[in-house]
Design a protein around this motif. Structure first.
Motif, PDB file in Angstrom:
ATOM      1  N   ASN A  53      -0.772 -10.098  -7.820  1.00 19.43           N
ATOM      2  CA  ASN A  53      -1.389 -11.375  -7.460  1.00 19.43           C
ATOM      3  C   ASN A  53      -0.362 -12.360  -6.914  1.00 19.43           C
ATOM      4  O   ASN A  53      -0.665 -13.146  -6.005  1.00 19.43           O
ATOM      5  CB  ASN A  53      -2.085 -11.988  -8.675  1.00 19.43           C
TER       6      ASN A  53
ATOM      7  N   VAL B 197      -6.527  -8.752  -0.239  1.00 15.07           N
ATOM      8  CA  VAL B 197      -6.435  -9.974   0.570  1.00 15.07           C
ATOM      9  C   VAL B 197      -7.137  -9.708   1.892  1.00 15.07           C
ATOM     10  O   VAL B 197      -6.918  -8.658   2.514  1.00 15.07           O
ATOM     11  CB  VAL B 197      -4.973 -10.387   0.821  1.00 15.07           C
TER      12      VAL B 197
ATOM     13  N   SER C 260      -4.285  -6.004  -5.711  1.00 13.45           N
ATOM     14  CA  SER C 260      -4.894  -7.270  -5.292  1.00 13.45           C
ATOM     15  C   SER C 260      -5.296  -7.140  -3.825  1.00 13.45           C
ATOM     16  O   SER C 260      -4.499  -6.672  -2.998  1.00 13.45           O
ATOM     17  CB  SER C 260      -3.905  -8.435  -5.472  1.00 13.45           C
TER      18      SER C 260
ATOM     19  N   VAL D 165       3.656  -8.934   4.579  1.00 12.46           N
ATOM     20  CA  VAL D 165       3.439  -8.905   3.129  1.00 12.46           C
ATOM     21  C   VAL D 165       4.657  -8.321   2.435  1.00 12.46           C
ATOM     22  O   VAL D 165       5.064  -8.781   1.352  1.00 12.46           O
ATOM     23  CB  VAL D 165       2.174  -8.103   2.801  1.00 12.46           C
TER      24      VAL D 165
ATOM     25  N   VAL E 203       1.662  -1.484   0.131  1.00  6.65           N
ATOM     26  CA  VAL E 203       0.673  -2.253   0.890  1.00  6.65           C
ATOM     27  C   VAL E 203      -0.049  -1.298   1.824  1.00  6.65           C
ATOM     28  O   VAL E 203       0.585  -0.498   2.536  1.00  6.65           O
ATOM     29  CB  VAL E 203       1.344  -3.385   1.700  1.00  6.65           C
TER      30      VAL E 203
ATOM     31  N   TYR F  66       1.945 -14.427   0.089  1.00  8.70           N
ATOM     32  CA  TYR F  66       1.581 -14.130   1.491  1.00  8.70           C
ATOM     33  C   TYR F  66       0.616 -15.182   2.033  1.00  8.70           C
ATOM     34  O   TYR F  66       0.767 -15.663   3.170  1.00  8.70           O
ATOM     35  CB  TYR F  66       0.960 -12.744   1.572  1.00  8.70           C
TER      36      TYR F  66
ATOM     37  N   ALA G 217       0.351 -11.477  -3.296  1.00 12.08           N
ATOM     38  CA  ALA G 217      -0.788 -11.877  -2.470  1.00 12.08           C
ATOM     39  C   ALA G 217      -0.802 -13.395  -2.275  1.00 12.08           C
ATOM     40  O   ALA G 217      -1.023 -13.903  -1.167  1.00 12.08           O
ATOM     41  CB  ALA G 217      -2.093 -11.415  -3.117  1.00 12.08           C
ATOM     42  N   ARG G 218      -0.536 -14.130  -3.369  1.00 13.07           N
ATOM     43  CA  ARG G 218      -0.515 -15.588  -3.288  1.00 13.07           C
ATOM     44  C   ARG G 218       0.633 -16.068  -2.394  1.00 13.07           C
ATOM     45  O   ARG G 218       0.474 -17.012  -1.606  1.00 13.07           O
ATOM     46  CB  ARG G 218      -0.384 -16.171  -4.685  1.00 13.07           C
TER      47      ARG G 218
ATOM     48  N   ASP H 150      -4.806  -4.049   0.643  1.00 12.06           N
ATOM     49  CA  ASP H 150      -4.596  -3.772  -0.779  1.00 12.06           C
ATOM     50  C   ASP H 150      -3.105  -3.910  -1.082  1.00 12.06           C
ATOM     51  O   ASP H 150      -2.273  -3.195  -0.498  1.00 12.06           O
ATOM     52  CB  ASP H 150      -5.082  -2.361  -1.132  1.00 12.06           C
ATOM     53  N   ILE H 151      -2.767  -4.820  -1.994  1.00 15.43           N
ATOM     54  CA  ILE H 151      -1.393  -5.023  -2.436  1.00 15.43           C
ATOM     55  C   ILE H 151      -1.304  -4.479  -3.860  1.00 15.43           C
ATOM     56  O   ILE H 151      -1.886  -5.061  -4.787  1.00 15.43           O
ATOM     57  CB  ILE H 151      -1.001  -6.504  -2.385  1.00 15.43           C
TER      58      ILE H 151
END
Length: 396
Positions: free
Chosen positions: A171, A60, A58, A93, A145, A177, A174-175, A155-156
């Motif tokens: 996801n 960000v 994911s 993250v 990460v 974070y 990422a959400r 990039d996660i």
């Protein structure tokens, strides 16, 4: 044309001979194929035993400089040229608070594949901390990460036997974070607003105190804010100065008239004085001049008829003397009137001069009070500017 030995040597050095290698390979080809087949047969079961792993990523975007939605400076400012900002974001993250929030949102601590084997029947509040630690460790071990070079992207990635789980966890982190960043900014905004409101209340009370102090100072010093703190005194000084100028002008005119009267009395007889411009315009003098002319004319006519001792001549002479006496009285009154007018004008001038001197003294004493008042007003204006800045900042 024959080549020299050196040139022939160079030509031979530029040629690579592969024939002897290819002959060796052809002679061993079957043996090599056998080794490859045996290796493949042995490795295939082992490869089948390795579980499949899926990696979901994911992306960000992070921005060191936020968009300016207001003309006021932002609460949080970062230097985008410093690499440690992005390194800090990578660490956030992967931090415990972000991953733990993602675990809570996705309920990963209730999944046996993450929590160390605790199924639904074994989940209790007592082992919640243990399950969270095991889940946290599993997520961290499979999470990576990294930053995308020359971009503001992160990039996660998460590795899992399940593609769906890998995507959900990537996801979810990422959400988490993003939510954490928003919460931090929201908290900073709330803290700033709370502090701003406290400062506004303090500054507002300071303005009230400063205004009360200014009013008390004006009452104590008996000062009026008419066209400024010294406007009233300036107006009074101007009025007195103008009146003094008018009084001086009147005094000069009265003194001039008085001096002319005194000079006329000293240099001329009464019958000559009435012909001078300073006296001839007076109503009584005009009447007396007419009367004197008539009595003199009558006396002259009688002298032609009668002798000097005649009664009518004596009577006419007495009338002339009476008119001259009246002229002397009127001239004396005019002289006294000129003197009194001069003295009155002089007294008026002296009175306004005294008032002007007193007003000047008051105005000089006012300088220190004016400076103190201006200092207090400057402090009040600065406080009002600070309050306006805080008020504008509170409505950002």
């Amino acid at each position: 044309m024959k080549l020299s030995m050196v040139e022939q040597g160079k030509k031979l050095e530029n040629v690579v001979e592969f024939s002897r290698y290819t002959r060796r390979i052809r002679s061993k080809i079957w043996r090599l194929l056998a080794v490859v087949i045996v290796t493949a047969v042995v490795a295939y079961p082992l490869i089948k035993l390795i579980p499949s792993k899926y990696v979901a990523t994911s992306a960000v975007m992070i921005k060191a400089l936020q968009d300016d939605t207001t003309p006021l400076p932002q609460l949080s400012r970062y230097d985008a040229t410093r690499s440690d900002f992005y390194e800090t974001q990578y660490a956030i993250v992967q931090s415990r608070v972000v991953i733990q929030k993602a675990i809570t949102d996705l309920k990963l601590d209730q999944e046996p594949t993450f929590n160390g084997g605790f199924d639904a029947s074994q989940i209790t509040p007592d082992n919640a901390a243990l399950r969270m630690e095991k889940t946290l460790k599993n997520v961290v071990n499979n999470l990576s990460v990294s930053g995308v070079r020359n971009t503001q992207l992160i990039d996660i990635s998460f590795q899992s036997p399940s593609s769906e789980m890998a995507a959900n966890v990537a996801n979810g982190v990422a959400r988490a974070y993003i939510n954490y960043s928003v919460e931090q900014k929201h908290k900073a905004t709330e803290d700033a607003l709370h502090w701003n409101q406290q400062q506004m209340e303090r500054v507002q009370q300071q303005m009230v105190d400063q205004k009360a102090a200014i009013d008390a100072f004006l009452k104590k010093e008996n000062m009026l804010t008419f066209r400024g703190v010294d406007g009233y005194e300036t107006e009074q000084l101007g009025i007195i100065t103008n009146r003094l100028a008018d009084a001086t002008q009147r005094r000069i005119a009265a003194q001039s008239q008085y001096d002319e009267v005194q000079k006329a009395l000293a240099d001329h007889a009464p019958d000559e004085i009435i012909s001078l411009p300073e006296f001839s315009g007076h109503a009584q003098i005009q009447d007396l001049r007419i009367a004197l002319t008539q009595t003199r004319r009558s006396l002259a006519e009688l002298r032609k008829r009668y002798g000097p001792k005649h009664d009518k001549i004596l009577e006419a002479q007495a009338q002339v003397d009476t008119v001259n006496g009246q002229i002397g009285l009127v001239i004396g009154e005019l002289a006294r009137g000129a003197r009194q007018q001069f003295q009155a004008a002089q007294d008026e001038e002296n009175r306004y001069q005294t008032m002007l001197d007193a007003q000047k003294g008051n105005f000089q004493q006012l300088a220190g009070k004016r400076d103190q008042y201006n200092t207090m007003m400057t402090a009040l204006n600065k406080t009002q500017e600070l309050y306006q800045t805080l008020y504008q900042r509170a409505h950002e």
